[in-house]
Design an enzyme around this catalytic site. Structure first.
Site, short mmCIF file in Angstrom:
data_model
loop_
_atom_site.label_atom_id
_atom_site.label_comp_id
_atom_site.label_asym_id
_atom_site.label_seq_id
_atom_site.Cartn_x
_atom_site.Cartn_y
_atom_site.Cartn_z
N HIS A 17 -9.73 -48.68 -17.84
CA HIS A 17 -10.68 -49.37 -18.83
C HIS A 17 -12.14 -49.23 -18.15
O HIS A 17 -13.03 -49.04 -19.07
CB HIS A 17 -10.12 -50.92 -18.42
CG HIS A 17 -8.91 -51.51 -19.04
ND1 HIS A 17 -8.19 -52.05 -18.42
CD2 HIS A 17 -8.38 -51.18 -20.36
CE1 HIS A 17 -7.15 -52.34 -19.08
NE2 HIS A 17 -7.08 -51.84 -20.48
N ARG A 90 -5.48 -43.00 -24.87
CA ARG A 90 -4.79 -42.46 -23.63
C ARG A 90 -3.93 -41.23 -24.36
O ARG A 90 -4.33 -40.03 -23.98
CB ARG A 90 -3.78 -43.18 -22.79
CG ARG A 90 -4.64 -44.37 -22.13
CD ARG A 90 -3.72 -45.31 -21.35
NE ARG A 90 -3.01 -45.90 -22.39
CZ ARG A 90 -2.17 -46.81 -22.24
NH1 ARG A 90 -2.14 -47.55 -21.17
NH2 ARG A 90 -1.55 -47.69 -23.08
#
Ligand code: PNS
Length: 161
Positions: A17, A90
């Protein structure tokens, strides 16, 4: 002034993050990291803990603010007068959910663009749920989360004895 909102449950914020936050901060004039107060899945960390860990992780990012929201994301983004929603991607496994969410949000608010930032390969396997699992089972999460978060998790572990 190009403002973006990076929303999430951040339960807890991970190094992945933080990498997305830092890269978004280079693309936009201002980035608001928006913590959802009541996510659909009940979080491990309280709203206050999730906010505090995030705030402690971003002091080096001058143009990043941490805030919270509830209800529809697009309404919050409109209220902030932001032009974009930032999400990290991702792997292929993220794509379906993210694509669905971006299109749903576009249907409700065509003026708001969703911008996907590919997570750095070093964090492409990383998720908050694995961090919760490792920390809950007494494992070492240093490097997987920002240092202030690692300290909070270590203190929690000590309190549990
Ligand atoms: O970190 P997460 O849990 O993947 O974040 C998901 C989040 C908070 C961005 C998403 O659930 C959200 O935007 N919730 C607010 C409700 C909403 O606007 N729903 C409609 C679009 S899917």
């Amino acid at each position: 002034m190009r403002k973006a909102v990076y929303p999430g449950s951040f339960d807890p914020v991970t190094s992945g993050h933080l990498d997305v936050i830092e890269r978004a901060a280079r693309l936009f004039d201002r980035v608001i990291v928006a913590v959802i107060r009541n996510p659909e899945k009940s979080p491990l960390f309280s709203f206050q803990e999730r906010m505090d860990m995030l705030k402690a992780s971003v002091p080096h990012c001058d143009n990043v603010a941490v805030d919270s929201f509830d209800g529809l994301l697009v309404e919050y983004v409109r209220g902030q007068k932001a032009c974009a929603v930032v999400r990290g991607l991702r792997a292929v496994s993220d794509f379906d959910y993210e694509f669905q969410m971006a299109l749903t949000n576009r249907r409700m608010a065509p003026e708001i663009e969703t911008v996907f930032l590919m997570t750095d390969y070093r964090y492409s396997y990383l998720s908050s749920s694995f961090v919760r699992q490792i920390a809950g089972l007494g494992g070492d999460v240093s490097g997987l989360v920002p240092d202030p978060v690692a300290r909070v998790l270590a203190a929690k572990k000590q309190r549990k004895g």
